[in-house]
Design a protein around this motif. Structure first.
Motif, PDB file in Angstrom:
ATOM      1  N   THR A 131      55.525  19.224  35.612  1.00 42.15           N
ATOM      2  CA  THR A 131      54.213  19.861  35.597  1.00 42.15           C
ATOM      3  C   THR A 131      53.164  18.922  35.015  1.00 42.15           C
ATOM      4  O   THR A 131      52.059  18.807  35.557  1.00 42.15           O
ATOM      5  N   ALA A 132      53.493  18.237  33.924  1.00 47.95           N
ATOM      6  CA  ALA A 132      52.550  17.291  33.310  1.00 47.95           C
ATOM      7  C   ALA A 132      52.239  16.147  34.269  1.00 47.95           C
ATOM      8  O   ALA A 132      51.083  15.727  34.400  1.00 47.95           O
ATOM      9  N   PHE A 133      53.264  15.637  34.956  1.00 46.78           N
ATOM     10  CA  PHE A 133      53.046  14.561  35.916  1.00 46.78           C
ATOM     11  C   PHE A 133      52.135  15.025  37.052  1.00 46.78           C
ATOM     12  O   PHE A 133      51.239  14.301  37.475  1.00 46.78           O
ATOM     13  N   GLU A 134      52.349  16.242  37.537  1.00 49.24           N
ATOM     14  CA  GLU A 134      51.526  16.772  38.614  1.00 49.24           C
ATOM     15  C   GLU A 134      50.067  16.916  38.175  1.00 49.24           C
ATOM     16  O   GLU A 134      49.144  16.647  38.943  1.00 49.24           O
ATOM     17  N   GLU A 135      49.867  17.343  36.922  1.00 46.69           N
ATOM     18  CA  GLU A 135      48.497  17.456  36.403  1.00 46.69           C
ATOM     19  C   GLU A 135      47.841  16.093  36.300  1.00 46.69           C
ATOM     20  O   GLU A 135      46.651  15.934  36.621  1.00 46.69           O
ATOM     21  N   ILE A 136      48.572  15.097  35.832  1.00 48.98           N
ATOM     22  CA  ILE A 136      48.012  13.745  35.735  1.00 48.98           C
ATOM     23  C   ILE A 136      47.716  13.206  37.131  1.00 48.98           C
ATOM     24  O   ILE A 136      46.684  12.567  37.350  1.00 48.98           O
ATOM     25  N   TYR A 137      48.587  13.477  38.073  1.00 52.74           N
ATOM     26  CA  TYR A 137      48.424  13.004  39.439  1.00 52.74           C
ATOM     27  C   TYR A 137      47.167  13.601  40.090  1.00 52.74           C
ATOM     28  O   TYR A 137      46.507  12.957  40.891  1.00 52.74           O
ATOM     29  N   LYS A 138      46.820  14.838  39.720  1.00 49.15           N
ATOM     30  CA  LYS A 138      45.657  15.512  40.313  1.00 49.15           C
ATOM     31  C   LYS A 138      44.347  15.111  39.657  1.00 49.15           C
ATOM     32  O   LYS A 138      43.291  15.477  40.152  1.00 49.15           O
ATOM     33  N   MET A 139      44.394  14.363  38.556  1.00 44.61           N
ATOM     34  CA  MET A 139      43.169  13.981  37.862  1.00 44.61           C
ATOM     35  C   MET A 139      42.351  13.023  38.724  1.00 44.61           C
ATOM     36  O   MET A 139      42.898  12.112  39.340  1.00 44.61           O
ATOM     37  N   PRO A 140      41.031  13.225  38.738  1.00 42.50           N
ATOM     38  CA  PRO A 140      40.191  12.285  39.492  1.00 42.50           C
ATOM     39  C   PRO A 140      40.105  10.946  38.758  1.00 42.50           C
ATOM     40  O   PRO A 140      40.134  10.894  37.530  1.00 42.50           O
ATOM     41  N   VAL A 141      40.045   9.905  39.545  1.00 49.36           N
ATOM     42  CA  VAL A 141      40.010   8.562  38.947  1.00 49.36           C
ATOM     43  C   VAL A 141      38.589   8.095  38.778  1.00 49.36           C
ATOM     44  O   VAL A 141      37.691   8.320  39.417  1.00 49.36           O
TER      45      VAL A 141
END
Length: 109
Positions: free
Chosen positions: A99-109
């Motif tokens: 879940t944490a990885f998915e949240e980081i992955y969805k963060m805008p760059v």
């Protein structure tokens, strides 16, 4: 006022022993890493090994009962429950990491 069940006190003392063993293992892991830096892979490796050890021990206890080499049914059930709980805890940690990885992955760059 209800009396405290002696079996509950026994389980409570066993949980405290496990807690102290985990703390000792974590301190040993911290001391063994270079420059006192804890690496995630080392912690996860140790946790996976502990869960695997619990599963192997429970399996050996159940096999001993099935083959008639032991009559310690209570010990086998406790070992099985301990293995089940450690595996469930591992799966919860894995789910939180995903879940944490998915949240980081969805963060805008």
């Amino acid at each position: 006022m209800e009396k405290i069940n002696p079996a509950f006190l026994n389980h409570l003392s066993q949980m405290n022993q496990i807690k102290s063993q985990i703390s000792e293992n974590n301190l040993a892991l911290i001391g063994s890493t270079q420059n006192n830096q804890i690496q995630f892979k080392d912690i996860m490796s140790q946790v996976l090994n502990n869960v695997n050890d619990h599963q192997k021990f429970a399996s050996s206890k159940v096999t001993a009962i099935e083959t008639g080499k032991s009559d310690d049914l209570v010990g086998a059930m406790i070992a099985t429950q301990k293995a089940s709980l450690s595996f469930s805890g591992l799966m919860e940690v894995r789910n939180k990491l995903v879940t944490a990885f998915e949240e980081i992955y969805k963060m805008p760059v």
